[in-house]
Motif scaffolding. Sequence first.
Motif, PDB file in Angstrom:
ATOM      1  N   ASN A 113       0.824  -1.202   0.000  1.00 51.34           N
ATOM      2  CA  ASN A 113       0.000   0.000   0.000  1.00 51.34           C
ATOM      3  C   ASN A 113       0.861   1.255   0.000  1.00 51.34           C
ATOM      4  N   ALA A 114       1.961   1.227   0.761  1.00 46.46           N
ATOM      5  CA  ALA A 114       2.870   2.376   0.766  1.00 46.46           C
ATOM      6  C   ALA A 114       3.482   2.579  -0.602  1.00 46.46           C
ATOM      7  N   ALA A 115       3.859   1.479  -1.281  1.00 44.11           N
ATOM      8  CA  ALA A 115       4.414   1.594  -2.628  1.00 44.11           C
ATOM      9  C   ALA A 115       3.382   2.167  -3.592  1.00 44.11           C
ATOM     10  N   LEU A 116       2.130   1.826  -3.389  1.00 42.81           N
ATOM     11  CA  LEU A 116       1.060   2.337  -4.260  1.00 42.81           C
ATOM     12  C   LEU A 116       0.904   3.850  -4.110  1.00 42.81           C
ATOM     13  N   VAL A 117       0.820   4.329  -2.866  1.00 44.53           N
ATOM     14  CA  VAL A 117       0.489   5.738  -2.675  1.00 44.53           C
ATOM     15  C   VAL A 117       1.631   6.668  -3.082  1.00 44.53           C
ATOM     16  N   VAL A 118       2.885   6.145  -3.183  1.00 48.23           N
ATOM     17  CA  VAL A 118       3.981   7.005  -3.622  1.00 48.23           C
ATOM     18  C   VAL A 118       4.309   6.785  -5.098  1.00 48.23           C
ATOM     19  N   GLY A 119       3.424   6.080  -5.824  1.00 48.03           N
ATOM     20  CA  GLY A 119       3.597   5.949  -7.261  1.00 48.03           C
ATOM     21  C   GLY A 119       3.312   7.274  -7.966  1.00 48.03           C
ATOM     22  N   ASP A 120       4.071   7.567  -9.027  1.00 47.50           N
ATOM     23  CA  ASP A 120       3.891   8.838  -9.736  1.00 47.50           C
ATOM     24  C   ASP A 120       2.475   9.001 -10.280  1.00 47.50           C
ATOM     25  N   ASP A 121       1.897   7.935 -10.825  1.00 47.58           N
ATOM     26  CA  ASP A 121       0.564   8.070 -11.399  1.00 47.58           C
ATOM     27  C   ASP A 121      -0.471   8.356 -10.322  1.00 47.58           C
ATOM     28  N   HIS A 122      -0.326   7.742  -9.159  1.00 51.87           N
ATOM     29  CA  HIS A 122      -1.269   7.992  -8.063  1.00 51.87           C
ATOM     30  C   HIS A 122      -1.158   9.436  -7.583  1.00 51.87           C
ATOM     31  N   ILE A 123       0.062   9.925  -7.440  1.00 54.04           N
ATOM     32  CA  ILE A 123       0.262  11.304  -6.994  1.00 54.04           C
ATOM     33  C   ILE A 123      -0.307  12.279  -8.025  1.00 54.04           C
ATOM     34  N   GLN A 124      -0.066  12.009  -9.314  1.00 53.36           N
ATOM     35  CA  GLN A 124      -0.588  12.891 -10.352  1.00 53.36           C
ATOM     36  C   GLN A 124      -2.112  12.883 -10.376  1.00 53.36           C
ATOM     37  N   GLU A 125      -2.717  11.720 -10.204  1.00 50.57           N
ATOM     38  CA  GLU A 125      -4.177  11.648 -10.180  1.00 50.57           C
ATOM     39  C   GLU A 125      -4.748  12.481  -9.044  1.00 50.57           C
ATOM     40  N   MET A 126      -4.072  12.473  -7.897  1.00 54.55           N
ATOM     41  CA  MET A 126      -4.549  13.263  -6.765  1.00 54.55           C
ATOM     42  C   MET A 126      -4.484  14.755  -7.051  1.00 54.55           C
ATOM     43  N   SER A 127      -3.562  15.154  -7.922  1.00 56.46           N
ATOM     44  CA  SER A 127      -3.452  16.577  -8.247  1.00 56.46           C
ATOM     45  C   SER A 127      -4.167  16.923  -9.543  1.00 56.46           C
ATOM     46  N   GLY A 128      -4.874  15.961 -10.141  1.00 59.00           N
ATOM     47  CA  GLY A 128      -5.756  16.244 -11.268  1.00 59.00           C
ATOM     48  C   GLY A 128      -5.118  16.237 -12.635  1.00 59.00           C
ATOM     49  N   PHE A 129      -3.981  15.545 -12.833  1.00 55.72           N
ATOM     50  CA  PHE A 129      -3.407  15.465 -14.174  1.00 55.72           C
ATOM     51  C   PHE A 129      -2.716  14.128 -14.347  1.00 55.72           C
ATOM     52  N   SER A 130      -2.342  13.836 -15.597  1.00 55.09           N
ATOM     53  CA  SER A 130      -1.628  12.597 -15.894  1.00 55.09           C
ATOM     54  C   SER A 130      -0.586  12.880 -16.965  1.00 55.09           C
ATOM     55  N   ASN A 131       0.675  12.638 -16.633  1.00 55.70           N
ATOM     56  CA  ASN A 131       1.767  12.882 -17.576  1.00 55.70           C
ATOM     57  C   ASN A 131       2.890  11.887 -17.315  1.00 55.70           C
ATOM     58  N   PRO A 132       2.809  10.675 -17.884  1.00 54.45           N
ATOM     59  CA  PRO A 132       3.839   9.655 -17.621  1.00 54.45           C
ATOM     60  C   PRO A 132       5.250  10.113 -17.962  1.00 54.45           C
ATOM     61  N   GLU A 133       5.399  11.020 -18.920  1.00 53.37           N
ATOM     62  CA  GLU A 133       6.746  11.456 -19.292  1.00 53.37           C
ATOM     63  C   GLU A 133       7.410  12.291 -18.204  1.00 53.37           C
ATOM     64  N   SER A 134       6.644  12.676 -17.189  1.00 50.12           N
ATOM     65  CA  SER A 134       7.226  13.415 -16.069  1.00 50.12           C
ATOM     66  C   SER A 134       7.500  12.510 -14.870  1.00 50.12           C
ATOM     67  N   PHE A 135       7.289  11.202 -15.019  1.00 55.03           N
ATOM     68  CA  PHE A 135       7.521  10.279 -13.907  1.00 55.03           C
ATOM     69  C   PHE A 135       8.972  10.377 -13.426  1.00 55.03           C
ATOM     70  N   THR A 136       9.138  10.374 -12.103  1.00 58.04           N
ATOM     71  CA  THR A 136      10.473  10.380 -11.502  1.00 58.04           C
ATOM     72  C   THR A 136      10.744   9.135 -10.674  1.00 58.04           C
ATOM     73  N   HIS A 137       9.680   8.424 -10.257  1.00 56.14           N
ATOM     74  CA  HIS A 137       9.850   7.278  -9.365  1.00 56.14           C
ATOM     75  C   HIS A 137       9.215   5.997  -9.891  1.00 56.14           C
ATOM     76  N   GLY A 138       8.340   6.095 -10.874  1.00 53.33           N
ATOM     77  CA  GLY A 138       7.641   4.933 -11.378  1.00 53.33           C
ATOM     78  C   GLY A 138       6.194   4.901 -10.933  1.00 53.33           C
ATOM     79  N   SER A 139       5.389   4.188 -11.699  1.00 53.61           N
ATOM     80  CA  SER A 139       3.972   4.080 -11.378  1.00 53.61           C
ATOM     81  C   SER A 139       3.771   3.234 -10.127  1.00 53.61           C
ATOM     82  N   SER A 140       2.574   3.301  -9.568  1.00 59.01           N
ATOM     83  CA  SER A 140       2.257   2.480  -8.397  1.00 59.01           C
ATOM     84  C   SER A 140       2.447   1.005  -8.716  1.00 59.01           C
ATOM     85  N   GLU A 141       1.980   0.596  -9.900  1.00 56.30           N
ATOM     86  CA  GLU A 141       2.108  -0.808 -10.285  1.00 56.30           C
ATOM     87  C   GLU A 141       3.567  -1.233 -10.355  1.00 56.30           C
TER      88      GLU A 141
END
Length: 292
Positions: free
Chosen positions: A234-262
Amino acid sequence: MTFNPESDISGHRTRRPGRTAAIAGGGVGILGILALLAGPLLGIDLSGLIGGGAQGGGSPAAESTALACDTGEDANTQDDCRMAGAQVLLDEYWAQHVEGYTPPQLYVFQGQTSTQCGTASNSVGPFYCPPEQGVYIDPGFFQIMRQQFGASANELAQLYIVGHEWGHHIQNITGVMAAHPGRETGPGSDGVRIELQADCYAGAWLADAAELTDDNGVHYLEAPTEAQLEDALNAALVVGDDHIQEMSGFSNPESFTHGSSENRQHWFANGYQNGVGVCDTFDGSVALDLVS
């Protein structure tokens, strides 16, 4: 993972920095945390993005004091002592896996403190500072994970986080950081591969941690339960880049710095199930595993 209450962690090296201060105004809000969660676990301070706290400064080692943590019972009841217990286990594990291992210094602080990488605070999150080989953690960050991101952030999740930071130290002393200095972004970037490898290292350590014993032959940790493993995932999920971006209302995989939750969950589980030998995220044959 729960510490055995009778285990001896009194030989830990964990320290509390001397130069600490409360964060003015009660810390930062959710937008500040979202901005900064692109940077935690990287070994760089991004507090300048939102202000508050002086930049730069030296290591607090000269003014630090040792934590008063002696037993597994202390580690079970106090977050800072849990970090101290983790330090003992991490040093023992990596001394067995890295020839000539030199340990980092773990600092557990409250509020904020100066480091050679900038200002450490619970809004920046736990991080590793390469120039001084120091890991900085404010246990208050775990409460932020619970309140702001809905994470459980219990015992095993906390151990996963400190294990991830140790992973950056291993990358530093084994030359991985020097070989891959780029901080470009994107799902397959070296920056993301660095982070996913640290997740894998954390999983590999936790898989073996329950086998480690103190000088009296007492196991430091009890074997993890399924619920505790879910806590770490669960901790790995919540610090995934896609999860963080979704919480802030956008999605941009090319800006990932840590990897997706998956991907973060995948690499933690890969290390946990298969050991440190599978953690070469820079191997071209694993490239497809890095892309959602």
